[in-house]
Write an enzyme that holds these catalytic residues in place. Sequence first.
Site, PDB file in Angstrom:
ATOM      1  N   LYS A 149      52.873   2.286  -4.913  1.00 20.82           N
ATOM      2  CA  LYS A 149      52.036   1.163  -5.345  1.00 20.82           C
ATOM      3  C   LYS A 149      52.895  -0.080  -5.536  1.00 20.82           C
ATOM      4  O   LYS A 149      53.884  -0.066  -6.267  1.00 20.82           O
ATOM      5  CB  LYS A 149      51.337   1.512  -6.662  1.00 20.82           C
ATOM      6  CG  LYS A 149      50.542   0.361  -7.295  1.00 20.82           C
ATOM      7  CD  LYS A 149      49.991   0.763  -8.660  1.00 20.82           C
ATOM      8  CE  LYS A 149      49.401  -0.427  -9.402  1.00 20.82           C
ATOM      9  NZ  LYS A 149      48.939  -0.057 -10.768  1.00 20.82           N
ATOM     10  N   ARG A 161      44.517   1.949  -7.594  1.00 18.14           N
ATOM     11  CA  ARG A 161      43.851   2.975  -6.790  1.00 18.14           C
ATOM     12  C   ARG A 161      43.190   2.368  -5.558  1.00 18.14           C
ATOM     13  O   ARG A 161      43.015   3.045  -4.543  1.00 18.14           O
ATOM     14  CB  ARG A 161      42.849   3.735  -7.651  1.00 18.14           C
ATOM     15  CG  ARG A 161      41.699   2.912  -8.200  1.00 18.14           C
ATOM     16  CD  ARG A 161      41.022   3.560  -9.399  1.00 18.14           C
ATOM     17  NE  ARG A 161      41.917   3.602 -10.562  1.00 18.14           N
ATOM     18  CZ  ARG A 161      41.604   4.153 -11.725  1.00 18.14           C
ATOM     19  NH1 ARG A 161      40.406   4.693 -11.896  1.00 18.14           N
ATOM     20  NH2 ARG A 161      42.455   4.142 -12.724  1.00 18.14           N
ATOM     21  N   GLU A 187      43.053  -1.593 -10.160  1.00 16.94           N
ATOM     22  CA  GLU A 187      43.322  -2.095  -8.804  1.00 16.94           C
ATOM     23  C   GLU A 187      44.293  -1.237  -8.022  1.00 16.94           C
ATOM     24  O   GLU A 187      44.275  -1.227  -6.792  1.00 16.94           O
ATOM     25  CB  GLU A 187      43.843  -3.538  -8.886  1.00 16.94           C
ATOM     26  CG  GLU A 187      45.345  -3.707  -9.079  1.00 16.94           C
ATOM     27  CD  GLU A 187      45.874  -3.106 -10.385  1.00 16.94           C
ATOM     28  OE1 GLU A 187      47.045  -2.693 -10.410  1.00 16.94           O
ATOM     29  OE2 GLU A 187      45.130  -3.050 -11.377  1.00 16.94           O
ATOM     30  N   ASP A 221      54.624  -3.293 -12.249  1.00 12.82           N
ATOM     31  CA  ASP A 221      53.539  -2.558 -11.601  1.00 12.82           C
ATOM     32  C   ASP A 221      53.822  -2.280 -10.122  1.00 12.82           C
ATOM     33  O   ASP A 221      52.993  -1.692  -9.432  1.00 12.82           O
ATOM     34  CB  ASP A 221      52.210  -3.317 -11.749  1.00 12.82           C
ATOM     35  CG  ASP A 221      51.024  -2.389 -11.900  1.00 12.82           C
ATOM     36  OD1 ASP A 221      51.224  -1.212 -12.254  1.00 12.82           O
ATOM     37  OD2 ASP A 221      49.883  -2.833 -11.671  1.00 12.82           O
ATOM     38  N   LYS A 270      43.929  -8.554 -18.682  1.00 11.44           N
ATOM     39  CA  LYS A 270      44.610  -7.801 -19.731  1.00 11.44           C
ATOM     40  C   LYS A 270      44.853  -8.689 -20.956  1.00 11.44           C
ATOM     41  O   LYS A 270      44.851  -9.923 -20.847  1.00 11.44           O
ATOM     42  CB  LYS A 270      45.973  -7.299 -19.218  1.00 11.44           C
ATOM     43  CG  LYS A 270      45.920  -6.311 -18.075  1.00 11.44           C
ATOM     44  CD  LYS A 270      47.326  -5.977 -17.605  1.00 11.44           C
ATOM     45  CE  LYS A 270      47.320  -5.004 -16.432  1.00 11.44           C
ATOM     46  NZ  LYS A 270      46.932  -3.646 -16.842  1.00 11.44           N
TER      47      LYS A 270
END
Length: 502
Positions: free
Chosen positions: A269, A355, A353, A292, A281
Amino acid sequence: MSEPASSVVTTPLAAIETPLLAVALAEGTSVPASLAALDQAAGGVLTRAITSGDFKGKRDETSLLYPAGGKAQRVLLVGMGKAGDVTRNTLRRAAAVGGKRARALGATQLACAVATEARNGTTARDLGQAIVEGAAQGAWSFTELKAAPDDPRPEVAAIVIVCDDRESKDAEAGRRVGDAIAAGHRLTRYLQVQPGNVCTPAYLANEAQRLADAYGFTATTLDRQEIGKQGMGALLAVAQGSAQEPRFIVLEYRGGGGGDAAPVVLVGKGVTFDSGGISIKPAQNMEDMKFDMSGAAAVLGTFETLGRLKPKINVVGLIPATENLPSGTAVKPGDVIRSLSGKTIEIINTDAEGRLILCDALSYARRFKPVAVLDAATLTGAVVVALGHAAIGIMGTDEALLGEVREAGERAGERCWPLPLWDEYRDLLKSDVADVKNSAGRGAGTIAGGWFLREFADGYPWVHLDIAGTAYTESEAPYQSKGPTAVGVRLFSEFILKRAGA
């Protein structure tokens, strides 16, 4: 990003010339016989530290000694706990403690040894590999964005493994593997720690191309237009809120079977900054969302290791890379998008997001007819609630592959714990208007994320690693600096090397 040199020597400990000699030993009340000559040359400082009870040998305990004689300027005793509990992970951790102390002291060379009595049957090959991996991990630091570091210290430029002459050949074989894995680990942390305005999707693509140029990989990068032509509507949906162009990165290493053998596919990812999008968030700690892209960084780090070791196996790396930002063009809750597989997805929460971009990557993986697919992603905060920061959450479609991944994680010191993907959980993702929805609410959040990915992992054995709790740390540890951990690199590398018979 400097790289310490590593080597194996068979010089007696008392004759090692080094600014810092780190010696790992188990709990005890006397100096082990294997360290007697060192203790004698050092003027008995080991005996005094141990018999006085100042150093007991508990895990991560240290005692910095200044010997009265011998060639080492300093001797660092590092505790490993009970001798019967020592594994190669224990050795790696002890070496990391030594590496971190070396960096703090400004020691440009670190020599590492392990008391023979504390080895607990660990092989010389494992010793060599674990020491290099651990020492490099502990010595890591990142100061290049500071005009003037707070406390400038020279970096650790050399790691020396001290062992018996009879074990030197096996230790050298382990050192070579450990050195390559440490290089991948170092690259991954370097990418993770970069701020989001530096490490963009294009930056990751450039890094993939650099690896391809250095090691002869095949690199393919799709831009926004090409992603659209492929039909990756889920990746494009996440990317549409950002001015930064998305990238879909493909790296191919052909090392086995004449290039025709079914490859292992690694998927990472690559959300280079995740604000949550329209489902934004909280502001507190949002800066950590630069991490991330840790799954993507782990894939790139693993390819650094592959390039150095050249195992006889085929490996493909897939990285969907994008930012997730709110704007007038961003995807919205309630929108329905079409993924590469053709399945439609109702957007419930734009902060789910990862996934979305992974589902298109998992669908794309099918064209390689893979023997196995592993994906790594900072996917859910729920995995932190379930497992804290000590374990990777794993789920998958093949029990044998799950066991293989867990075993690789144990060897790597990146432990995994399985969560179920029972059919009952599929109901969490039912949508009234689309084939599936991207969020199921708070209950079973990690499993729901895994089940969503399972919808797209068709036609091959697959395991998902949720690394949200292990990708970075918020505090210092004796063996590791605060920040990125490069989790996944060692696990992926151990998995691949065992598959390759290396």
